[in-house]
Design a protein around this motif. Structure first.
Motif, PDB file in Angstrom:
ATOM      1  N   GLY A  99       0.798  -1.216   0.000  1.00 20.70           N
ATOM      2  CA  GLY A  99       0.000   0.000   0.000  1.00 20.70           C
ATOM      3  C   GLY A  99       0.829   1.263   0.000  1.00 20.70           C
ATOM      4  N   ASN A 107      -0.574   4.688  -8.808  1.00 23.16           N
ATOM      5  CA  ASN A 107      -1.651   5.644  -9.053  1.00 23.16           C
ATOM      6  C   ASN A 107      -1.387   6.564 -10.246  1.00 23.16           C
ATOM      7  N   ASP A 128     -13.498  -0.090 -10.039  1.00 26.78           N
ATOM      8  CA  ASP A 128     -13.164   1.298  -9.718  1.00 26.78           C
ATOM      9  C   ASP A 128     -11.666   1.400  -9.466  1.00 26.78           C
ATOM     10  N   ASN A 131      -9.217   4.946  -6.818  1.00 23.60           N
ATOM     11  CA  ASN A 131      -8.643   5.046  -5.475  1.00 23.60           C
ATOM     12  C   ASN A 131      -7.996   3.720  -5.080  1.00 23.60           C
ATOM     13  N   GLN A 132      -7.241   3.746  -4.009  1.00 22.02           N
ATOM     14  CA  GLN A 132      -6.482   2.566  -3.588  1.00 22.02           C
ATOM     15  C   GLN A 132      -7.389   1.419  -3.168  1.00 22.02           C
ATOM     16  N   ASP A 133      -8.490   1.710  -2.496  1.00 20.21           N
ATOM     17  CA  ASP A 133      -9.398   0.644  -2.056  1.00 20.21           C
ATOM     18  C   ASP A 133      -9.938  -0.136  -3.250  1.00 20.21           C
ATOM     19  N   GLY A 134     -10.323   0.580  -4.305  1.00 23.73           N
ATOM     20  CA  GLY A 134     -10.840  -0.089  -5.497  1.00 23.73           C
ATOM     21  C   GLY A 134      -9.786  -0.934  -6.180  1.00 23.73           C
ATOM     22  N   MET A 136      -7.141  -2.320  -4.795  1.00 27.59           N
ATOM     23  CA  MET A 136      -6.786  -3.481  -3.977  1.00 27.59           C
ATOM     24  C   MET A 136      -7.769  -4.633  -4.164  1.00 27.59           C
ATOM     25  N   LYS A 137      -9.007  -4.309  -4.553  1.00 27.52           N
ATOM     26  CA  LYS A 137      -9.986  -5.378  -4.803  1.00 27.52           C
ATOM     27  C   LYS A 137      -9.594  -6.214  -6.016  1.00 27.52           C
TER      28      LYS A 137
END
Length: 255
Positions: A99, A107, A128, A131-134, A136-137
């Motif tokens: 991360g 990014n 998506d 952003n980082q959360d998207g 990481m999925k």
């Protein structure tokens, strides 16, 4: 009981023969485009540019050795990034998708090449990547198509392919083919393997070897389509009927 028989192309009105010809030309072009789309969607997922059974195993059942993001960038999304930028993302993924390196390494690449499509405001059906959360999925283990996605694609595939082969088969039913059982096999085969094709999408998640059933089913459908298309087009305009059929004014045997 009177036996119902079809009439050979030669004895159909010119308008119907032209109609059949135009339908076959459009269907033939559409089938070719569909094969190109299958290639573009699946080829390269295993790192090899040629399509293979492993590509289909990854597409439907997932890739235990990789992530969704890597599978996409090696397959259908390969042309969306320059090779050197794809390698940056692959290295990041192979090193554990840390991360703390996301903002500096990953990014900027996504913002430049990906977020114009992979944004909820543009297409909510795509991952998506804004952003980082998207991200990481899709950096998680690749499990292939989800069951809801397979169900959605299945019903579209079943209805559309059945429609295509019904019309193509109806046209082909006016062809003179002997023995009759060969004609019946050609007509029935695509509908039979359509079921094995779609069913194997799901079964590939249980055992990856079913990907070869998908390939085999697609080959049978393609062979059936090509046989009906070529025979129909030839007999529509160039074929000379045997004497016994001419004497029956083009009525084809009903058995």
């Amino acid at each position: 009981m009177t036996k119902v028989s079809s009439t050979h192309f030669t004895y159909l009105p010119m308008s119907m023969r032209v109609l059949f010809t135009m339908v076959l030309l459009v269907f033939g072009t559409g089938y070719l485009m569909a094969m190109i789309q299958v290639w573009e969607s699946h080829a390269g997922r295993d790192g090899n540019p040629m399509i293979s059974g492993k590509d289909l195993m990854i597409a439907y059942g997932g890739n235990p050795e990789g992530t969704k993001l890597e599978s996409a960038l090696r397959g259908p999304m390969a042309d969306m990034l320059p090779p050197e930028k794809r390698e940056v993302i692959f290295t990041w993924l192979h090193e554990g998708a840390k991360g703390e390196e996301f903002d500096s390494k990953i990014n900027p690449i996504l913002q430049e090449h990906c977020v114009m499509c992979h944004s909820p405001s543009v297409n909510p059906h795509l991952p998506d990547l804004t952003n980082q959360d998207g991200v990481m999925k899709v950096a998680a283990k690749d499990t292939g198509m989800t069951i809801p996605t397979l169900v959605r694609v299945s019903h579209i595939h079943l209805f559309s392919i059945t429609f295509i082969f019904f019309i193509t088969g109806f046209i082909f039913s006016h062809a003179y083919v002997r023995p009759t059982w060969v004609k019946c096999v050609v007509l029935a085969a695509p509908f039979v393997v359509l079921i094995t094709d779609v069913g194997s999408w799901y079964l590939t998640k249980v055992w990856p070897g079913f990907a070869w059933v998908v390939i085999g089913s697609g080959a049978v459908m393609g062979l059936s389509f090509a046989t009906m298309w070529l025979i129909s087009m030839y007999q529509l305009w160039f074929y000379k009927l045997p004497k016994e059929i001419v004497e029956e004014e083009g009525r084809l045997p009903s058995i």
